[in-house]
Design a protein around this motif. Structure first.
Motif, PDB file in Angstrom:
ATOM      1  N   GLN A  14       5.519   4.572   1.900  1.00 39.35           N
ATOM      2  CA  GLN A  14       6.009   5.623   2.799  1.00 39.35           C
ATOM      3  C   GLN A  14       7.036   5.045   3.779  1.00 39.35           C
ATOM      4  N   THR A  69       0.827  -1.209   0.000  1.00 36.48           N
ATOM      5  CA  THR A  69       0.000   0.000   0.000  1.00 36.48           C
ATOM      6  C   THR A  69       0.865   1.266   0.000  1.00 36.48           C
ATOM      7  N   ARG A  70       0.200   2.416  -0.153  1.00 37.26           N
ATOM      8  CA  ARG A  70       0.882   3.710  -0.053  1.00 37.26           C
ATOM      9  C   ARG A  70       1.631   3.834   1.267  1.00 37.26           C
ATOM     10  N   GLN A  71       1.004   3.314   2.359  1.00 36.78           N
ATOM     11  CA  GLN A  71       1.655   3.390   3.667  1.00 36.78           C
ATOM     12  C   GLN A  71       2.941   2.569   3.667  1.00 36.78           C
ATOM     13  N   ASP A  72       2.916   1.398   2.995  1.00 40.81           N
ATOM     14  CA  ASP A  72       4.131   0.587   2.880  1.00 40.81           C
ATOM     15  C   ASP A  72       5.212   1.360   2.119  1.00 40.81           C
TER      16      ASP A  72
END
Lengths: 421, 421
Positions: free
Chosen positions: A210, A205-208
């Protein structure tokens, strides 16, 4: 096996190469002919050969395009071959990526998309999303390569800065069915990591992304960091209904070729073990480790019981410290190994590049055994001096032990085999 | 095993060291007390420690001498410790060898000779036979070392140019019984090869020595070649009746210590495999190969099924390419391995010098795992840069992952352990 280790090793090589040859692997994985259109897309350094093999095997109408590296093209009849820059993307790659996305627009659920994907496609398919530019994508990629991050972490970042990677090309093809035929150059053979998986989503994901950026202290363009704040950066997840009819097949890889060599050994009555499909490093050092393990088997029947064939893959390197010698990484590996098994009669070995060419010479590799060092000395050559001069080609040429099958038309890195009887 | 890999690895280290500690191994191999005299002889870099341990364990009268390297002495009460030059022999070594031969003269069959032999004794016991001189013996040894011949071939030559090697010291002790307690530094642990086997004959003949000289093109002094023509050069064979009451015990070696570590792992429920007791080469490259095999296990459960502990021994090297860093070969091995297993959660590793000191630092080694590289980055250090600077000690110091047991008083090279769960 036959009494002749050379013939045995050659049969392993041919088994490994056949397992990686698109002319063999693509016909074995042909999807059923669709009611509607068949569109081929693809990317990677071997994409033109894959396209050729698909054309040859396919019975029915066909259209499409694949993107490969400059100079890596091959003549095709129905599938367009687009050449672009690698490893730093260029405008031709931008156009190529656009062309693939266009090709899969406006398809129906009766249509079939066949994706031919192999290593190198990440750079060949730049597709900066939103307000990002080609320069931004190049900057992101340079930051990733300099970071030393493993391929899975790089992929997690890349797929969030692309309009084509991380399954987006397959999503764009919906509602057509997408069948991906993948030649893996990735240790572990995760198809989502080959060429950043244009047709194969994963769960990152985007969080990963980041988290990777922070962990590796990546310096990214301002526009990239802004992009990552928007939901536009979200990549489709594997459970997305647009992927429900899709299929992914890893049709070749270093591991598959090692497994094919192991199976061939088994057919000849020799138990084979695979040490790793991704051994990298200085060829002479890797040779010395293989020799040490082979000696342990020869002397103490461990960590594997004799007789055993030990196989490994991956690509070693040769750091030239003295110029003027001739030799590639596989002969250098073998000459070093020969010094390590000097006089241990039960050991013989083989190493070759599966593309048929070891470095810049005319051989793919060579054969070695317990007598290699001794025979060189008898011929008036000091094997240690030859190794120091990187003249391993010369060493095996003197002995008549070069292996020269010619170019094979495929590449899954090196095949190394050490037999202890 | 306990949940904490550090405690697990420490227990392996202590098992490996205990298996090599003369204070443990010598009491376990004490011969019966003889009717007559007990004469201790010995040679090697650890001979003084062996003599100490024997004195402590022996119940009865005792006399003798051992030869060790300058600076390697240790206080003893009954056994004389003679220091001499290594690796190039000197006159003190000549006198030491003479002293050992004198000590075993005029013994009876009621007497016992205990030979304490470990690595390094070949150079410490020069004993040129016939008309040969110390200079001749030095020249022979230099030619052998430069030839790159394996240890067995070197031994075949050496024992034919010596009045003490190749079992001759034991033959001189006849009719006394000779019990040899041997710490092996030789891959394969053939006791006849440790320090050229002063008390352990083997079957190599003058003709074998001649064959080695020709195969390696050895340039030997004229007097040496003449000597080899005479029957005086013949070494006693293992079936010589003078050896019939003798015993030979290999009481410690790298292999034994690896086996002890493997057994300790087994007691804690972890299957262990030994890759090799003699892996040599550039530490970072060896680390990368260990990482590749560990990844293969982690990803594909081969060549060993998880969970498994992979052990290896031997001594790696570090070629300094950039000065100013701190670190020994074991931390360099581990930092390279850490980069190779970056993010592969099931892998942890340990490497340490069994003498308790890694290079010139205060640690024996360190611990590493999948998070080592990440934790370094979070602490503001780039692990690749630290490795390039050979600052592996610094890396593991930052993380609090150095292993500092202090000097152990023994040495069977390095213990490397990689656990995949």
């Amino acid at each position: 096996m036959t009494a002749d280790p050379k013939a045995f090793f050659e049969s392993l090589f041919h088994a490994a190469v056949a397992a990686a040859d698109p002319k063999t692997t693509i016909p074995a994985h042909l999807p059923a002919r669709p009611k509607g259109r068949t569109v081929v897309i693809g990317a990677g350094k071997g994409a033109a050969q894959m396209a050729q093999a698909f054309e040859e095997a396919w019975d029915g109408p066909l259209e499409g395009a694949v993107v490969t590296r400059y100079g890596y093209g091959a003549p095709t009849e129905q599938i367009e071959v687009i050449e672009a820059a690698h490893p730093v993307p260029d405008a031709a790659g931008l156009k190529g990526a656009r062309r693939l996305l266009d090709l899969v627009q406006d398809l129906t659920e009766d249509d079939l998309v066949v994706a031919l994907v192999c290593g190198g496609g990440s750079a060949l398919l730049p597709a900066p999303p939103g307000e990002l530019t080609l320069e931004d994508e190049i900057a992101i990629n340079e930051a990733l390569l300099a970071s030393g991050a493993p391929i899975s972490a790089m992929n997690t970042v890349r797929k969030h800065f692309s309009a084509i990677k991380g399954g987006r090309l397959a999503a764009a093809a919906h509602p057509a069915r997408v069948v991906s035929l993948i030649v893996s150059d990735i240790p572990g053979d995760d198809p989502a990591l080959v060429s950043s998986g244009p047709t194969v989503p994963n769960t990152a994901t985007r969080q990963d992304a980041q988290a990777v950026i922070e962990a590796y202290g990546l310096q990214l363009p301002e526009a990239a960091l802004r992009h990552l704040q928007s939901t536009e950066a979200d990549a489709p997840q594997p459970d997305d209904p647009r992927f429900s009819r899709n299929e992914v097949h890893v049709i070749a890889s270093a591991a598959r070729s090692l497994e094919a060599a192991a199976a061939e050994a088994g057919r000849q009555g020799i138990n084979a073990v695979i040490l790793s499909d991704a051994i990298e490093g200085e060829a002479r050092e890797i040779g010395s480790v293989h020799a040490a393990i082979a000696r342990e088997v020869a002397l103490r029947d461990r960590p594997f019981a004799k007789p055993v064939l030990m196989l490994s893959g991956g690509e070693t390197t040769v750091t030239i410290r003295e110029k003027g010698g001739r030799g590639g990484r596989n002969t250098e590996f073998l000459l070093s190994l020969a010094l390590g098994i000097d006089g241990v009669e039960s050991i013989s070995a083989f190493a070759a590049d599966t593309d048929g060419i070891d470095g810049s010479e005319d051989n793919a590799g060579a054969f070695a055994d317990h007598a290699t060092a001794l025979r060189l000395r008898k011929a008036g050559h000091d094997p240690k001096t030859l190794l120091a001069k990187h003249d391993a080609w010369g060493a095996f040429d003197v002995l008549g032990d070069l292996f020269m099958p010619g170019p094979t038309g495929t590449n899954v890195n090196d095949l190394r085999a050490v037999l202890v009887r």
